[in-house]
Structure formats: structure tokens, C-alpha cells
Write an enzyme that holds these catalytic residues in place. Structure first.
Site, PDB file in Angstrom:
ATOM      1  N   TYR A  95      -8.786  16.223  -6.445  1.00 40.68           N
ATOM      2  CA  TYR A  95      -7.959  15.442  -7.373  1.00 40.68           C
ATOM      3  C   TYR A  95      -7.001  16.362  -8.137  1.00 40.68           C
ATOM      4  O   TYR A  95      -5.804  16.084  -8.238  1.00 40.68           O
ATOM      5  CB  TYR A  95      -8.882  14.698  -8.339  1.00 40.68           C
ATOM      6  CG  TYR A  95      -8.177  13.856  -9.374  1.00 40.68           C
ATOM      7  CD1 TYR A  95      -7.507  12.688  -9.011  1.00 40.68           C
ATOM      8  CD2 TYR A  95      -8.184  14.217 -10.720  1.00 40.68           C
ATOM      9  CE1 TYR A  95      -6.858  11.903  -9.969  1.00 40.68           C
ATOM     10  CE2 TYR A  95      -7.552  13.440 -11.680  1.00 40.68           C
ATOM     11  CZ  TYR A  95      -6.899  12.287 -11.305  1.00 40.68           C
ATOM     12  OH  TYR A  95      -6.256  11.509 -12.242  1.00 40.68           O
ATOM     13  N   SER A 139      -2.016  14.282 -14.130  1.00 39.70           N
ATOM     14  CA  SER A 139      -3.266  14.349 -14.895  1.00 39.70           C
ATOM     15  C   SER A 139      -3.322  15.711 -15.561  1.00 39.70           C
ATOM     16  O   SER A 139      -2.762  16.688 -15.036  1.00 39.70           O
ATOM     17  CB  SER A 139      -4.471  14.215 -13.955  1.00 39.70           C
ATOM     18  OG  SER A 139      -5.656  14.651 -14.605  1.00 39.70           O
ATOM     19  N   LYS A 145      -2.847  16.340  -8.113  1.00 39.41           N
ATOM     20  CA  LYS A 145      -2.014  16.124  -9.300  1.00 39.41           C
ATOM     21  C   LYS A 145      -1.114  17.326  -9.577  1.00 39.41           C
ATOM     22  O   LYS A 145      -0.001  17.178 -10.088  1.00 39.41           O
ATOM     23  CB  LYS A 145      -2.899  15.792 -10.511  1.00 39.41           C
ATOM     24  CG  LYS A 145      -3.616  14.442 -10.373  1.00 39.41           C
ATOM     25  CD  LYS A 145      -2.629  13.288 -10.202  1.00 39.41           C
ATOM     26  CE  LYS A 145      -3.278  11.920 -10.279  1.00 39.41           C
ATOM     27  NZ  LYS A 145      -2.318  10.820 -10.188  1.00 39.41           N
ATOM     28  N   ASP A 149       0.888  -1.159   0.000  1.00 35.05           N
ATOM     29  CA  ASP A 149       0.000   0.000   0.000  1.00 35.05           C
ATOM     30  C   ASP A 149       0.927   1.210   0.000  1.00 35.05           C
ATOM     31  O   ASP A 149       1.707   1.398   0.944  1.00 35.05           O
ATOM     32  CB  ASP A 149      -0.860  -0.047   1.269  1.00 35.05           C
ATOM     33  CG  ASP A 149      -1.742   1.170   1.442  1.00 35.05           C
ATOM     34  OD1 ASP A 149      -1.529   2.178   0.739  1.00 35.05           O
ATOM     35  OD2 ASP A 149      -2.649   1.116   2.290  1.00 35.05           O
ATOM     36  N   VAL A 150       0.871   2.023  -1.057  1.00 40.62           N
ATOM     37  CA  VAL A 150       1.854   3.114  -1.170  1.00 40.62           C
ATOM     38  C   VAL A 150       1.704   4.169  -0.069  1.00 40.62           C
ATOM     39  O   VAL A 150       2.618   4.971   0.148  1.00 40.62           O
ATOM     40  CB  VAL A 150       1.827   3.797  -2.566  1.00 40.62           C
ATOM     41  CG1 VAL A 150       2.259   2.833  -3.659  1.00 40.62           C
ATOM     42  CG2 VAL A 150       0.486   4.434  -2.869  1.00 40.62           C
ATOM     43  N   ALA A 200      -5.869  19.304  -7.324  1.00 40.55           N
ATOM     44  CA  ALA A 200      -4.831  19.829  -6.411  1.00 40.55           C
ATOM     45  C   ALA A 200      -3.767  18.764  -6.145  1.00 40.55           C
ATOM     46  O   ALA A 200      -2.567  19.062  -6.110  1.00 40.55           O
ATOM     47  CB  ALA A 200      -5.471  20.279  -5.104  1.00 40.55           C
TER      48      ALA A 200
END
Ligand code: NAP
Length: 243
Positions: free
Chosen positions: A151, A138, A155, A59-60, A153
């Protein structure tokens, strides 16, 4: 043999990247968290073709698990040449409705996970004075998306982080770049409301979304000898939606 680690490699864009890198001659470590079966099947399929791949769980968001994963890779392969931070999650909703838990989940996986893996990769790559790190951002990290502010923010943070690392690691011969895909045909796209994904297609000059293999192709380029002088850059395969 060159060794690569792809996080979230069991499905979606990550699986396509694993397959492409295996075909380019890498021994590929297919990281997964929940998709054990998919990652195992992908490794088996590549091995059956005479390519070199192995599924590996971490799990990263868990720094200790990432440290153990890199330790296992170094013990087995003796080196790490390429790391692709692909693991990521999206979130759709208006900012008034976003909970602290949702914000933390997206940032923990997309940003902190990338940090954990880059930290371990850097420790190993510094010994070799060479290496490639490719972070999957993204197009929304470049231009922002309505109802995807958390999301977007996260990326944008990945892009800023990667540019800093490019400056920090350049003297050690390590390049760090971002791939910032546009809409791509994976499970993540299914999380978008249907009208939103139809609108995306309509507004994209090329009139369609990407196939995961088209993102993998950009990763393969950034990993190649031809990209030896490319660092700190963001390449955005987005069909012309963001120009
Ligand atoms: P996806 O099909 O939803 O797959 C997400 C991947 O992330 C899975 O392999 C998953 O692994 C992994 N992951 C999630 N949490 C993890 C964790 N804690 N530890 C390790 N792995 C974890 O998404 P995708 O479309 O392939 O997205 C891949 C990357 O491309 C993401 O960073 C995404 O933000 C980016 N991207 C996608 C699009 C798009 O339109 N699809 C566009 C731009 C950017 P498990 O299943 O094993 O948990």
C-alpha cells in the site's frame, strides 16, 4: 456550471468529497464500482437538496470503462473541470506473505486506476487549457508503514506520478496535487487490526483519527480559486503523526 468527477465516490472519503463539492456548486459525477446503491442514494440525497449529482459506474482498472465514463461526462456536461482520484484499496500483512495477486490488485486500483483517469481527464482538460486534478495518496506514501509496504509503495507511486504530471500539465494551466490523509474514519480503517488502530490514535499528537469531512475540506481548498498557484504539492492532514 463546473463539473467534477470523484472516483470511488459512493462511500467513505469519496462520498464526503462528493457532498462537499456539490455544496461548493459543482455538478458532481459520483463514480462507483461495486457500491451502486450507496452512490445512487448519495446522488438522490444531493439532488433532493437542490444540488447537482449523478452516479456513474466504472471500474478504474478497466481503461475502456474509464474512457466510456469520461465520454459520457463530456457528452452530458460538455466539460470536466476537476477530477479527484480517490478510489483505492489497502493491504495489511508482512511482505513474506504478500502474493503476486495482492500486489497486482493494489497497484492496479491505486496506481493504474489513477493513471487511466488522469489520461482521460488530461485529454479533455487540454482543450480548455484549465483544470484541476487531485489525487488521494496517504501519509504512508510519504513515510512508509510497517506491514503496509505494498500500500505504501502504491501511494508513493501516486505522489511521484502527480509531481510529474504537475510539471507536464502546468503549461496547459492544469494543476495536479495530492492529498495524503492520515488515519480516517471509514471502512478502510476497519481492515486494520484493532491494536494497530488504537496505537495510531495514541501516537497521533491530536489524539484521534480524521473525520472524512476533514479530508474533503482540503480537497475543496485545492479545487478553489485560492489554490490557483498550488501545483505538484502534497498536503497531508494527519493530525501531526507525520511532521
Ligand atoms: P473505503 O471506505 O474502503 O472506500 C474505497 C473506495 O474505493 C470505494 O468507494 C470503492 O468503490 C472505491 N474503489 C475500490 N476499487 C475500485 C475500482 N476498481 N473502481 C472504482 N472504485 C473503486 O476507503 P476510504 O478510506 O474512503 O479511502 C479513500 C481513499 O483514501 C483511498 O485512496 C485510500 O487509500 C485513501 N486513504 C484512506 C485512509 C483511511 O484511513 N481511511 C488514509 C489515507 C488514505 P466501490 O465500493 O463502489 O467499489
Amino acid at each position: 456550471m463546473k463539473t467534477a468527477l470523484v472516483t470511488g465516490g459512493g462511500r467513505g472519503i469519496g462520498a464526503s468529497i462528493c457532498e462537499r463539492l456539490a455544496r461548493e456548486g459543482y455538478r458532481v459525477y459520483i463514480n462507483y464500482n461495486e457500491s451502486e446503491t450507496a452512490a445512487g442514494k448519495l446522488a438522490d440525497r444531493l439532488l433532493a437538496e437542490g444540488l447537482d449529482a449523478e452516479a456513474i459506474r466504472a471500474d478504474v482498472t478497466d481503461a475502456e470503462a474509464v474512457r466510456r465514463m469520461m465520454g459520457t461526462i463530456l457528452a452530458k456536461s460538455g466539460r470536466i473541470d476537476l477530477v479527484v482520484n480517490n478510489a483505492g484499496v489497502s493491504h495489511y500483512g508482512m511482505i513474506q506473505d504478500v502474493t503476486d495477486e495482492e500486489w497486482d490488485r493494489v497497484f492496479d486500483i491505486n496506481v493504474k486506476g489513477t493513471f487511466h483517469v488522469c489520461r482521460e481527464a488530461a485529454r479533455a482538460m487540454y482543450w480548455n487549457r484549465s483544470g484541476r486534478i487531485i489525487n488521494i495518496a496517504s501519509m504512508w506514501g510519504i513515510c512508509g508503514a510497517s506491514c503496509e509496504s505494498v500500500y505504501s509503495a502504491s501511494k508513493a507511486a501516486v505522489i511521484g506520478f502527480s509531481k510529474s504530471l504537475a510539471k507536464e500539465f502546468g503549461p496547459a494551466g492544469i494543476t495536479v496535487n495530492c492529498v495524503a490523509p492520515g488515519a480516517t474514519d471509514t471502512d478502510m480503517m476497519k481492515e486494520l487490526p484493532k491494536e494497530a488502530s488504537e496505537l495510531l490514535k495514541e501516537e497521533t499528537p491530536l489524539g484521534r483519527i480524521a473525520d472524512p469531512s476533514e479530508i474533503a475540506g482540503i480537497v475543496a481548498f485545492l479545487a478553489s480559486e485560492d489554490a490557483g498557484f498550488v501545483t505538484g504539492q502534497v498536503i497531508s492532514p494527519n493530525g501531526g503523526l507525520v511532521i
